[in-house]
Design an enzyme around this catalytic site. Structure first.
Site, PDB file in Angstrom:
ATOM      1  N   LYS A  78       0.832  -1.222   0.000  1.00 21.66           N
ATOM      2  CA  LYS A  78       0.000   0.000   0.000  1.00 21.66           C
ATOM      3  C   LYS A  78       0.861   1.264   0.000  1.00 21.66           C
ATOM      4  O   LYS A  78       0.684   2.151  -0.835  1.00 21.66           O
ATOM      5  CB  LYS A  78      -0.931   0.005   1.228  1.00 21.66           C
ATOM      6  CG  LYS A  78      -1.861  -1.205   1.302  1.00 21.66           C
ATOM      7  CD  LYS A  78      -2.782  -1.139   2.501  1.00 21.66           C
ATOM      8  CE  LYS A  78      -2.106  -1.313   3.854  1.00 21.66           C
ATOM      9  NZ  LYS A  78      -1.509  -2.656   4.072  1.00 21.66           N
ATOM     10  N   ARG A 110     -10.349   0.056   8.857  1.00 21.27           N
ATOM     11  CA  ARG A 110      -9.775  -1.238   9.218  1.00 21.27           C
ATOM     12  C   ARG A 110     -10.792  -2.103   9.950  1.00 21.27           C
ATOM     13  O   ARG A 110     -10.482  -3.216  10.356  1.00 21.27           O
ATOM     14  CB  ARG A 110      -8.596  -1.027  10.170  1.00 21.27           C
ATOM     15  CG  ARG A 110      -7.279  -0.739   9.505  1.00 21.27           C
ATOM     16  CD  ARG A 110      -6.608  -2.011   9.123  1.00 21.27           C
ATOM     17  NE  ARG A 110      -5.193  -2.135   9.458  1.00 21.27           N
ATOM     18  CZ  ARG A 110      -4.217  -1.353   9.108  1.00 21.27           C
ATOM     19  NH1 ARG A 110      -4.444  -0.241   8.471  1.00 21.27           N
ATOM     20  NH2 ARG A 110      -2.986  -1.648   9.427  1.00 21.27           N
ATOM     21  N   ARG A 124      11.558  -5.290   5.418  1.00 18.02           N
ATOM     22  CA  ARG A 124      11.267  -3.860   5.204  1.00 18.02           C
ATOM     23  C   ARG A 124      12.162  -2.964   6.055  1.00 18.02           C
ATOM     24  O   ARG A 124      12.469  -3.255   7.200  1.00 18.02           O
ATOM     25  CB  ARG A 124       9.813  -3.562   5.554  1.00 18.02           C
ATOM     26  CG  ARG A 124       9.540  -2.046   5.592  1.00 18.02           C
ATOM     27  CD  ARG A 124       8.099  -1.702   5.610  1.00 18.02           C
ATOM     28  NE  ARG A 124       7.327  -2.534   6.501  1.00 18.02           N
ATOM     29  CZ  ARG A 124       6.023  -2.669   6.422  1.00 18.02           C
ATOM     30  NH1 ARG A 124       5.346  -2.036   5.499  1.00 18.02           N
ATOM     31  NH2 ARG A 124       5.394  -3.450   7.276  1.00 18.02           N
ATOM     32  N   ARG A 137      10.633  -1.381  11.653  1.00 22.68           N
ATOM     33  CA  ARG A 137       9.449  -1.157  12.486  1.00 22.68           C
ATOM     34  C   ARG A 137       9.347  -2.183  13.596  1.00 22.68           C
ATOM     35  O   ARG A 137       9.639  -3.357  13.395  1.00 22.68           O
ATOM     36  CB  ARG A 137       8.186  -1.226  11.608  1.00 22.68           C
ATOM     37  CG  ARG A 137       7.767   0.131  11.076  1.00 22.68           C
ATOM     38  CD  ARG A 137       6.719   0.049  10.027  1.00 22.68           C
ATOM     39  NE  ARG A 137       5.527  -0.715  10.393  1.00 22.68           N
ATOM     40  CZ  ARG A 137       4.458  -0.806   9.622  1.00 22.68           C
ATOM     41  NH1 ARG A 137       4.424  -0.180   8.460  1.00 22.68           N
ATOM     42  NH2 ARG A 137       3.417  -1.514   9.995  1.00 22.68           N
ATOM     43  N   ARG A 169      -0.913  -9.528  12.852  1.00 21.63           N
ATOM     44  CA  ARG A 169      -1.508  -8.449  12.043  1.00 21.63           C
ATOM     45  C   ARG A 169      -2.309  -9.022  10.874  1.00 21.63           C
ATOM     46  O   ARG A 169      -3.372  -8.522  10.524  1.00 21.63           O
ATOM     47  CB  ARG A 169      -0.409  -7.523  11.510  1.00 21.63           C
ATOM     48  CG  ARG A 169       0.123  -6.562  12.567  1.00 21.63           C
ATOM     49  CD  ARG A 169       1.511  -6.060  12.256  1.00 21.63           C
ATOM     50  NE  ARG A 169       1.606  -5.348  10.998  1.00 21.63           N
ATOM     51  CZ  ARG A 169       2.742  -5.144  10.324  1.00 21.63           C
ATOM     52  NH1 ARG A 169       3.890  -5.605  10.818  1.00 21.63           N
ATOM     53  NH2 ARG A 169       2.747  -4.493   9.206  1.00 21.63           N
TER      54      ARG A 169
HETATM   55  P1  AP5 Z   1       4.750  -1.495   1.985  1.00 19.61           P
HETATM   56  O1  AP5 Z   1       4.460  -0.669   0.782  1.00 19.61           O
HETATM   57  O2  AP5 Z   1       5.411  -0.848   3.152  1.00 19.61           O
HETATM   58  O3  AP5 Z   1       3.420  -2.274   2.432  1.00 19.61           O
HETATM   59  P2  AP5 Z   1       2.113  -1.770   3.200  1.00 19.61           P
HETATM   60  O4  AP5 Z   1       0.962  -2.467   2.571  1.00 19.61           O
HETATM   61  O5  AP5 Z   1       2.095  -0.284   3.251  1.00 19.61           O
HETATM   62  O6  AP5 Z   1       2.402  -2.434   4.602  1.00 19.61           O
HETATM   63  P3  AP5 Z   1       2.152  -2.000   6.104  1.00 19.61           P
HETATM   64  O7  AP5 Z   1       2.851  -3.041   6.911  1.00 19.61           O
HETATM   65  O8  AP5 Z   1       2.533  -0.580   6.325  1.00 19.61           O
HETATM   66  O9  AP5 Z   1       0.667  -2.183   6.261  1.00 19.61           O
HETATM   67  P4  AP5 Z   1      -0.056  -2.441   7.606  1.00 19.61           P
HETATM   68  O10 AP5 Z   1      -1.427  -2.371   7.119  1.00 19.61           O
HETATM   69  O11 AP5 Z   1       0.323  -3.648   8.313  1.00 19.61           O
HETATM   70  O12 AP5 Z   1       0.514  -1.263   8.529  1.00 19.61           O
HETATM   71  P5  AP5 Z   1      -0.013   0.185   8.911  1.00 19.61           P
HETATM   72  O13 AP5 Z   1       1.173   1.060   8.926  1.00 19.61           O
HETATM   73  O14 AP5 Z   1      -1.174   0.584   8.095  1.00 19.61           O
HETATM   74  O15 AP5 Z   1       5.621  -2.737   1.490  1.00 19.61           O
HETATM   75  C1  AP5 Z   1       6.082  -3.705   2.395  1.00 19.61           C
HETATM   76  C2  AP5 Z   1       7.496  -4.186   1.988  1.00 19.61           C
HETATM   77  O16 AP5 Z   1       7.420  -4.877   0.744  1.00 19.61           O
HETATM   78  C3  AP5 Z   1       8.500  -3.048   1.779  1.00 19.61           C
HETATM   79  O17 AP5 Z   1       9.756  -3.446   2.220  1.00 19.61           O
HETATM   80  C4  AP5 Z   1       8.488  -2.815   0.265  1.00 19.61           C
HETATM   81  O18 AP5 Z   1       9.719  -2.298  -0.191  1.00 19.61           O
HETATM   82  C5  AP5 Z   1       8.206  -4.214  -0.257  1.00 19.61           C
HETATM   83  N1  AP5 Z   1       7.399  -4.204  -1.483  1.00 19.61           N
HETATM   84  C6  AP5 Z   1       6.343  -3.379  -1.772  1.00 19.61           C
HETATM   85  N2  AP5 Z   1       5.833  -3.653  -2.990  1.00 19.61           N
HETATM   86  C7  AP5 Z   1       6.562  -4.698  -3.487  1.00 19.61           C
HETATM   87  C8  AP5 Z   1       6.510  -5.437  -4.725  1.00 19.61           C
HETATM   88  N3  AP5 Z   1       5.590  -5.180  -5.676  1.00 19.61           N
HETATM   89  N4  AP5 Z   1       7.397  -6.437  -4.889  1.00 19.61           N
HETATM   90  C9  AP5 Z   1       8.335  -6.729  -3.930  1.00 19.61           C
HETATM   91  N5  AP5 Z   1       8.438  -6.056  -2.745  1.00 19.61           N
HETATM   92  C10 AP5 Z   1       7.552  -5.051  -2.526  1.00 19.61           C
HETATM   93  O19 AP5 Z   1      -0.549  -0.066  10.386  1.00 19.61           O
HETATM   94  C11 AP5 Z   1       0.338  -0.372  11.441  1.00 19.61           C
HETATM   95  C12 AP5 Z   1      -0.425  -0.494  12.760  1.00 19.61           C
HETATM   96  O20 AP5 Z   1      -1.057   0.765  13.073  1.00 19.61           O
HETATM   97  C13 AP5 Z   1      -1.585  -1.515  12.790  1.00 19.61           C
HETATM   98  O21 AP5 Z   1      -1.128  -2.811  13.088  1.00 19.61           O
HETATM   99  C14 AP5 Z   1      -2.459  -0.928  13.906  1.00 19.61           C
HETATM  100  O22 AP5 Z   1      -1.930  -1.213  15.169  1.00 19.61           O
HETATM  101  C15 AP5 Z   1      -2.332   0.569  13.676  1.00 19.61           C
HETATM  102  N6  AP5 Z   1      -3.376   1.075  12.761  1.00 19.61           N
HETATM  103  C16 AP5 Z   1      -3.173   1.632  11.531  1.00 19.61           C
HETATM  104  N7  AP5 Z   1      -4.351   1.979  10.982  1.00 19.61           N
HETATM  105  C17 AP5 Z   1      -5.313   1.653  11.877  1.00 19.61           C
HETATM  106  C18 AP5 Z   1      -6.741   1.745  11.869  1.00 19.61           C
HETATM  107  N8  AP5 Z   1      -7.393   2.272  10.814  1.00 19.61           N
HETATM  108  N9  AP5 Z   1      -7.409   1.303  12.951  1.00 19.61           N
HETATM  109  C19 AP5 Z   1      -6.773   0.780  14.010  1.00 19.61           C
HETATM  110  N10 AP5 Z   1      -5.425   0.645  14.077  1.00 19.61           N
HETATM  111  C20 AP5 Z   1      -4.696   1.083  13.020  1.00 19.61           C
END
Ligand code: AP5
Length: 222
Positions: free
Chosen positions: A18, A94, A129, A158, A169
């Protein structure tokens, strides 16, 4: 006549790409990127009251309570830049409750993008990552290593990117995914996220360009 700005939601499992696609979308479409994960991590690293409240949930790979995140998102969406440039919501909603909170405020995206990636790939993507705290850019030790030693030296991992936490997660994501997507069925576009990031972006680019074209056509009154 000017069309209404684009409103986009992007969803998918942890590490489905994402944030990586959002970097590319922002570059091309100039939308305001609202990532709840980034907003929450900023609160934690600044040691705010909210940061202290949410830290434990995040570190455990659990969802932060709805009311905290919803307040953050609605505040951010109401700022002028999001209204003028359009927005790209990443990581929200979410839960069913979060989706309903937006519906009640009549906040609806034009399109709901879901990145689809097999589980076994997600773990490796999380564990490898790395983030650049200075630019916010996302890297991966194997897939996207930084191109200078200077950047490499300052990259951070992270706290929730261990294999164990990724699994929890992922479980949380799977438990909620169907309930959220039911709100957006008619505007959902599932995309194969297990390809190169450029190819994935080509798909997203053509989807968003089409939505923008449709909106412009609608806004042109005879
Ligand atoms: P990346 O682009 O970083 O992936 P992402 O989908 O953004 O992953 P996240 O881990 O950030 O998503 P998440 O939903 O778990 O975390 P969030 O920060 O929202 O890519 C990942 C890796 O793969 C990178 O190293 C990248 O280089 C590589 N990559 C990307 N594309 C690729 C490709 N095509 N091919 C190969 N490699 C690739 O949430 C974190 C925490 O915050 C949650 O657990 C929760 O505690 C809290 N939180 C956030 N939002 C809420 C909400 N709405 N409600 C409640 N709690 C929340």
């Amino acid at each position: 006549s000017k069309s209404e700005p684009l409103k986009v939601m992007i969803s998918g499992a942890p590490a489905s790409g994402k944030g990586t696609q959002c970097e590319l979308i922002v570059q091309k479409f100039g939308l305001v990127h609202i990532s709840t994960g980034d907003l929450l991590r900023d609160e934690v690293s600044s040691g705010t009251e909210i940061g202290n409240k949410v830290k434990e949930f995040m570190n455990a790979g659990k969802l932060v309570p709805d009311e905290i995140v919803t307040a953050m998102v609605t505040a951010r969406l109401s700022l002028q830049d999001a209204k003028e440039k359009g927005w790209l919501l990443d990581g929200y909603p979410r839960s069913f409750e979060q989706a309903q909170a937006l519906e009640e405020l009549s906040v609806r995206p034009d399109i709901y993008i879901v990145l689809d990636v097999p589980d076994e790939i997600l773990i490796d993507r999380c564990v490898g990552r790395r983030l650049d705290p200075e630019t916010g850019k996302i890297y991966h030790v194997k897939n996207f290593p930084p191109d200078s030693d200077e950047i490499k030296a300052r990259l951070v991992t992270r706290a929730d990117d261990t294999e164990e936490k990724v699994k929890s997660r992922l479980e949380v994501y799977k438990k909620n995914a169907a309930a959220i997507s039911s709100t957006y069925t008619s505007i959902t576009n599932k995309i194969d996220g297990n390809r190169s990031k450029e190819i994935i972006f080509e798909d997203i680019d053509s989807l968003l360009s089409q939505v923008q074209k449709d909106k412009t056509a609608k806004s042109v009154k005879p």
